[in-house]
Write an enzyme that holds these catalytic residues in place. Structure first.
Site, PDB file in Angstrom:
ATOM      1  N   GLU A   1      -9.887   5.962  -2.324  1.00 54.63           N
ATOM      2  CA  GLU A   1      -8.558   5.934  -1.438  1.00 54.63           C
ATOM      3  C   GLU A   1      -8.129   4.777  -1.546  1.00 54.63           C
ATOM      4  OE1 GLU A   1      -7.129   5.804   3.120  1.00 54.63           O
ATOM      5  OE2 GLU A   1      -8.754   6.948   2.651  1.00 54.63           O
ATOM      6  N   HIS A   2      -8.710   3.596  -1.493  1.00 51.08           N
ATOM      7  CA  HIS A   2      -8.205   2.267  -1.786  1.00 51.08           C
ATOM      8  C   HIS A   2      -7.894   1.991  -3.125  1.00 51.08           C
ATOM      9  CE1 HIS A   2     -10.256   1.718   1.909  1.00 51.08           C
ATOM     10  NE2 HIS A   2      -9.634   0.501   2.034  1.00 51.08           N
TER      11      HIS A   2
ATOM     12  N   GLU B 186     -12.996  -3.761   6.383  1.00 48.61           N
ATOM     13  CA  GLU B 186     -12.620  -2.547   7.134  1.00 48.61           C
ATOM     14  C   GLU B 186     -13.886  -1.863   7.820  1.00 48.61           C
ATOM     15  OE1 GLU B 186     -10.163   0.488   5.942  1.00 48.61           O
ATOM     16  OE2 GLU B 186      -8.918  -0.882   4.721  1.00 48.61           O
TER      17      GLU B 186
END
Length: 478
Positions: free
Chosen positions: A92-93, A169
């Site tokens: 996703e990143h 994160e």
């Protein structure tokens, strides 16, 4: 926990804010001739077309000047192994860091020039990449999304850079005690199965995942029959189908060696996990039983049950006059700072529970009354309780579809979960069909005399012994 990342923001924010649900618009107009039921029937039809490779195209046309379009994929942390757990979140990143046709700078410029928003999220069973844009920019939005999913560059340099981002994160998530508590709840409730894995994965995997691991993840799971191109707003369905054929007909529907990834069954285990830290100011506690899967007919009565218990925060007005009995007790007895009910539904199972934040001296009292609220659902729930729960649930379902993005998300998830979009009118009919006896019977089936899963973090010395909490699932009935 569902991880969400918003990458680019543009100049269409005000226009997007005006793109409201047709249901909400019709209700706001206050027309005496239009009933709530009639307004539900006025919702535009969701049209679905399946391409030759199995990819489904679904849209709801509302005539707005803006739209949201995205790709929803049937893959998440439940499909990962212990070795590659976190791969979906890592991807996703990387998805917005450039494609083979558009390097990162060119991709960012293309999105910004449209004044669009490009975002994505990963959950335990689904992944989504979507874009909010002006309706006239739908063709460019579909083109860019197709590149993001089919031809992300995945350069070694960018992978190394994103390792640091993912690790940061992970540290930030550790500071969100609600996320920590609910992840621990999954870990103990579904221990030994893929649903116990967190979406972000362990820090060790973030340090060791290789480009080959990510390429294999994509090739194993990003298959056309597991994808939905969904759109809502100012879109034309025939145009969307044409764009899908142009840009997504090349998505493979075949698996190498016919090795189709299948979800292994996830068993629920009544158990507990405690992370005691007396230096923390408040205790965070979650208790849950095994809930219903997304397609189960029991899902609606359980949703009504959760609406009856409700949610509470100390910032709410109303005090002891709140409609929820547990909320009223929380105010009168100063039982907690907040509580919320939840039902996390997956393809074949779920977690139905209550999460609360409280002072260390109030843990036992709050746990007692939370379990008492469950037992009341199994025994003494009344017509007025059910009517209130139904109204609250209906309001929530309508309110959640306030804009093209939540509508698009609803379409994508429904097509993956049910094979079709369930209209609000159908949800409304199912809610109306719930009777007090039905609710008592179904709550007894899922709650009464069941072994709960419990997760607690903070100064939790006064959290009752697990056997006491287990026995309360029986004797509080009497």
């Amino acid at each position: 926990m569902a991880a969400s990342v918003c990458r680019f923001g543009g100049a269409v924010g005000q226009a997007l804010a005006k793109a409201r649900s047709p249901v909400l618009l019709s209700l706001r107009r206050g027309q005496a001739t239009v009933s709530y039921a009639q307004s539900l029937l006025s919702v535009p039809e969701t049209r679905v077309t399946t391409l030759e490779n199995g990819l489904r195209v679904a849209s709801e046309t509302t005539g707005h000047g803006t739209c949201t379009v995205g790709l929803w994929i049937n893959v998440g942390s439940r499909y990962e192994s212990e070795k590659n757990n976190g791969a979906g979140f890592f991807l996703e990143h990387l998805a917005f860091k450039g494609t083979k046709k558009h390097p990162q700078a060119a991709l960012e410029q293309a999105v910004e020039s449209m004044g669009a928003h490009l975002s994505g999220y990963t959950s335990r069973e689904q992944t989504a990449y979507y874009m909010k844009a002006l309706a006239k920019d739908l063709p460019k939005a579909v083109e860019l999304l197709s590149e993001v999913v089919q031809s992300a560059s995945l350069s070694e340099a960018e992978i190394e850079q994103q390792r640091g981002v993912v690790l940061r994160e992970l540290e930030e998530v550790e500071a969100s005690l609600q996320d920590v508590c609910l992840d621990l709840l999954h870990a103990t409730a579904f221990q030994g199965t893929a649903l116990s894995q967190s979406i972000l994965g362990p820090s060790q995997n973030a340090r060791t995942l290789t480009r080959q691991d990510l390429v294999e993840y994509i090739s194993s799971h990003y298959k056309a029959p597991r994808m939905v191109l969904a759109a809502a707003g100012g879109v034309n369905h025939e145009e969307l189908v044409g764009l899908a054929r142009q840009h997504l007909s090349g998505v493979s529907f075949e698996y190498q060696g016919d090795a189709v990834p299948l979800l292994s069954p996830c068993r629920f285990t009544g158990s507990e996990v405690r992370m005691r830290d007396d230096a923390m100011p408040l205790a965070h506690v979650a208790i849950a039983v095994e809930g219903a899967g997304a397609a189960s007919p029991d899902i609606v009565p359980l949703m009504v049950a959760n609406s009856i218990i409700g949610n509470y925060d100390v910032t709410y007005g109303g005090g002891k006059h709140l409609s929820s009995r547990l909320a009223s007790l929380a105010v009168e007895g100063n039982l907690c700072n907040s509580f919320q009910t939840f039902h996390s539904s997956y393809s074949d199972t779920g977690l139905m529970g209550i999460y609360f934040v409280t002072d260390k001296h109030k843990i036992e009292d709050m746990m007692h009354w939370a379990q008492n609220a469950w037992m009341n659902l199994c025994t003494t729930v009344t017509d007025s309780d059910v009517a209130r729960g139904k109204n609250a649930l209906k309001a929530t379902l309508v309110g959640q579809l306030n804009g093209t993005t939540p509508i698009c998300d609803d379409i994508g998830r429904h097509i993956l979960n049910y094979g079709r979009r369930i209209p609000l009118a159908e949800w409304d009919a199912k809610i109306d069909a719930v009777t007090p006896k039905m609710l008592r019977d179904i709550c007894s089936k899922y709650i009464y005399d069941k072994c709960p899963a419990v997760a607690a973090v903070g100064p939790i010395e006064q959290l009752p012994d697990y056997n006491r909490m287990r026995s309360a699932m029986y004797w509080l009935r009497f």
